[in-house]
Design an enzyme around this catalytic site. Structure first.
Site, short mmCIF file in Angstrom:
data_model
loop_
_atom_site.label_atom_id
_atom_site.label_comp_id
_atom_site.label_asym_id
_atom_site.label_seq_id
_atom_site.Cartn_x
_atom_site.Cartn_y
_atom_site.Cartn_z
N ASP A 35 0.87 -1.17 0.00
CA ASP A 35 0.00 0.00 0.00
C ASP A 35 0.92 1.23 0.00
O ASP A 35 2.13 1.13 0.23
CB ASP A 35 -0.96 -0.01 1.20
C1 BGC Z 1 -5.11 3.16 -0.11
C2 BGC Z 1 -5.12 2.19 -1.27
C3 BGC Z 1 -4.88 2.91 -2.57
C4 BGC Z 1 -3.58 3.70 -2.47
C5 BGC Z 1 -3.22 4.46 -3.73
C6 BGC Z 1 -3.92 4.08 -0.13
O1 BGC Z 1 -4.08 5.11 0.78
O2 BGC Z 1 -5.17 2.46 1.10
O3 BGC Z 1 -6.33 1.50 -1.31
O4 BGC Z 1 -4.84 2.02 -3.64
O5 BGC Z 1 -3.70 4.63 -1.41
O6 BGC Z 1 -4.10 5.50 -3.95
#
Ligand code: BGC
Length: 745
Positions: A277
């Site tokens: 993530d």
């Molecule tokens: C989220 C993810 C997301 C990523 C990129 C993170 O804060 O938890 O679900 O894909 O950001 O935007």
């Protein structure tokens, strides 16, 4: 390719038989079928070519592929024809292009996309075909944007109704989650792109998500929190998995040997890539060795990432071997070949924001709307003699494609509920619109979006007197009133959990005052997560639940309200009467502090309510229709089964009302004499079926005996207890029509 196994039900035979026997006896409109979706195996046929490429790469080039070189891509190696791996969020549709080195939108004009219903809505269709449509439609959009990986689906369990991402996730049941996730992944990956299933795993709250250490006992982990991920890997053959932010049993999930190496790769045989993530990585050698392949993150110089310069230094010092690096690079290259980003095969071209895709979004939305209450057939609206309709509430015009923190969709089409009604009502009917309540936050206590240690925004719950008056006047002078209430994507958001279940912005008072002047008031909730609607539900005669429901959400909603579409959505989670009835809250184990221990164990969602005999406001699996259904002749094909067999449950679903409709047959299993602790019942099968008025369909549901297994922690394996089981056939978890007793040898 999707491998479709179709079990034609007895319905077809019945159609043929009845039409020659008795021409007047009509039959069901659709054959009933159950489909099993299987993803395409990850190939190794390019391995020799891949090894040759790796042999020509410098260590810097290899490591460039293991971390972000922009906000949403990793490095390629131009001189060797290796492209960047290009990603896009997310669950609601392909996110607009983000700048390469910061979160600002890139400002493109060709990145308008279709906004699809959010995860909770998709799950509420209880229709695996819809999930497949969702995936393949979205896959085409991703290809049109020339991306390789979609950061989706998001399939964490809904543990608390307050979870900020409840709208984005699917349900509180691992079986429903996997049955929706797998076809979505298969549909998506058929379009030559990678799914990246997230967030692995146990990422069930936003509060403290950057550091909270989640403690789940092994049985609950295996039975509740992992099955959808396991099916995503084993059946959906997902090419990607996203490691979560939080810790699990003391280790961050992007460097968690138990979860990434032991379970995901060794036990499940995952061959794809693990992507972190955004900014969820905390170490260099440890992350890599413990199973992470790609580090993605938020803006800072990309060479400062853990898997960038620091990794080059670790290889140079001998802490990490080049063979280890090659292993990860090889996994990534395999995936690039798999989706034809390399290797020259003809790759799906895609299309974006087309009418066909908007209609896919419509179809899903039309199947996910849940009718919760309909006294005296208040719905569908009968327009005879109706000259005016009051449309009340900020949610009648609120748009949700964007909002809050996290991924949304930039779209040219989002039909609001008010627009939907305008599109569908005859022009002779006057719409009296009043905003009713204002979306207002206490700026001081707004809760810092993105600051995950603060709770969600504090709302201002006093009504503006002028707005209230306007709403009352509109309701008084109209024949019917519809209030669009609920929440929105600023209030329900990634990065913070809600503080309570209350309806925000003074809506409770608004609804009561409007009802007092016009008893013909229908309440429509637009929201992605449970709210305390106990009082509202008691007072109104008709209550409808819609979702953050995509580009065509308003049209689908109008079609349901006016009866063009007969609602067939079912709740994917329990609507509690009050928050303290919910397991994580009743056990005082949300949100925890540095550590959160899931004290309810396996008793998540309805498992808790049913086992502890707590009445929910609306149960899991519940949803009404404009018609009525009778279930007859529910039976299993045998009464005794061996471990490797499959139980076939069949039931005749008769449409006993006046309009065509769709019903969801649900099969729950229960073992009352179990030697181990069990939930009172667990969902083990379901099937949606379309039945014409006056007709019957025979619905056939296959339950492999292995679905009845529990996870034996001592033996470390899935075990089916022999003996008696009761299979409960119904149309919600609390409306069981027939119990079938079977036994397992
Ligand atoms: C989220 C993810 C997301 C990523 C990129 C993170 O804060 O938890 O679900 O894909 O950001 O935007």
């Amino acid at each position: 390719m999707k491998n479709k196994i179709i079990f034609l039900s007895a319905a077809l035979a019945f159609i043929a038989f009845s039409s020659c026997k008795n021409d007047t006896q009509s039959s069901g409109s659709e054959s009933v079928q159950t489909e099993e979706y299987q993803g395409k195996e990850i190939g190794t046929e390019h391995d020799a070519e891949i090894d040759k490429l790796i042999a020509q790469m410098t260590i810097e080039e290899k490591i460039g592929m293991l971390h972000g070189n922009s906000m949403f891509s990793t490095g390629g190696v131009k001189r060797l024809g290796i492209p960047e791996l290009k990603m896009a969020d997310g669950p609601l549709g392909v996110r607009e292009e983000i700048s390469r080195d910061n979160w600002a939108p890139a400002g493109l004009t060709n990145d308008f996309a279709t906004y699809y219903p959010a995860g909770g809505g998709l799950a509420a269709t209880w229709n695996t075909e819809m999930a497949h449509t969702f995936g393949s439609s979205l896959g085409e959009e991703l290809r049109a944007r020339d991306k390789d990986m979609l950061l989706s689906p998001a399939i964490n369990m809904v543990r608390t109704p307050l979870g900020g991402r409840t709208y984005e996730y699917m349900s509180e049941d691992p079986f429903l989650n996997k049955k929706i996730a797998v076809p979505l992944i298969v549909g998506l990956q058929e379009k030559d792109v990678m799914a990246c299933v997230k967030h692995f795993a146990a990422n069930n709250q936003e509060t403290n998500r950057d550091f909270v250490d989640v403690q789940i006992d092994e049985r609950a982990l295996r039975e509740i929190y992992l099955p959808a991920f396991e099916a995503a890997v084993k059946e959906g053959k997902s090419y990607g998995i996203m490691g979560a932010y939080n810790k699990f049993r003391g280790e961050y999930l992007c460097e968690n040997d138990y979860m990434l190496n032991k379970i995901l790769r060794d036990e499940w045989g995952f061959k794809g890539i693990v992507v972190s993530d955004w900014a969820a990585v905390h170490s260099t050698a440890k992350s890599l060795k413990n199973g992470l392949d790609i580090e993605m993150g938020t803006p800072k110089p990309f060479n400062e990432f853990f898997l960038a310069d620091k990794l080059i230094a670790a290889v140079k010092s001998g802490e990490v071997s080049e063979a280890e690096i090659n292993l990860h690079v090889k996994r990534i290259l395999r995936m690039l070949f798999q989706v034809k980003a390399m290797g020259g095969g003809e790759r799906a071209k895609g299309s974006i924001a087309t009418e066909a895709h908007y209609q896919d979004a419509y179809k899903i939305a039309a199947e996910d709307i849940v009718l919760l209450k309909n006294e005296n057939n208040a719905l569908p609206l009968k327009l005879d003699g109706v000259k005016s309709i009051a449309v009340i509430g900020n949610n009648a015009t609120k748009k949700n494609a964007l909002g809050g923190f996290g991924a949304g969709v930039k779209t040219k089409r989002e039909v609001t509920p008010l627009e939907g009604l305008k599109n569908r009502l005859p022009s002779s009917i006057k719409i009296n619109y009043a905003e009713g309540y204002l979306e207002r936050y206490d700026e001081k206590n707004k809760g810092n979006l993105g600051n995950i240690t603060s709770n969600g925004p504090v709302t201002i719950d006093q009504l503006d007197p002028a707005k209230l008056q306007e709403a009352i006047e509109a309701a008084k002078k109209s024949d019917v009133a519809i209030i669009f209430a609920g929440s929105n994507r600023d209030y329900e958001t990634e990065a913070s959990d809600r503080r309570n279940l209350n309806l925000p912005f003074g809506q409770e008072e608004l609804i009561q005052k409007v009802l007092a002047v016009n008893p013909k008031t229908i309440v429509v909730m637009v929201a992605g997560a449970p709210f305390d609607i106990d009082a509202v539900s008691k007072k109104t005669s008709a209550l409808v639940w819609s979702w953050f429901n995509g580009s065509e959400g308003g049209n689908a909603l109008a079609d349901v309200l006016l009866g063009k579409v007969n609602p067939s959505g079912k709740l994917p989670w329990t609507m509690p009467k009050k928050i303290m009835d919910s397991p994580a809250h009743a056990t005082n184990s949300f949100p925890g502090g540095k550590t959160v221990t899931y004290a309810e164990g396996i008793l998540i969602g309805y498992r808790w309510f049913d086992t502890k005999n707590i009445a929910p406001l609306y149960p899991f699996g519940f949803g009404l229709s404009y018609t009525t259904f009778a279930f007859d002749n529910a039976k299993s094909d045998k009464s005794e089964y061996a471990l490797n067999e499959t139980i076939t449950v069949s039931v005749e679903v008769k449409n006993t009302g006046k309009v065509d409709g769709k019903e969801v047959v649900q099969v729950y299993a229960s073992k009352t004499d179990s030697k181990i602790t069990r939930a009172a019942q667990e969902l083990k099968g379901f099937q949606k079926t379309a039945v014409k008025t006056g007709s019957s369909n025979t619905v056939t549901i296959k339950v492999p005996v292995k679905e009845l297994a529990y996870y034996d922690v001592t033996a470390k394996k899935w075990t089916v207890e022999p003996g008696k089981y009761i299979l409960k056939v119904g149309n919600s978890s609390r409306d069981i029509k027939k119990e079938i007793t079977i036994s397992i040898k």
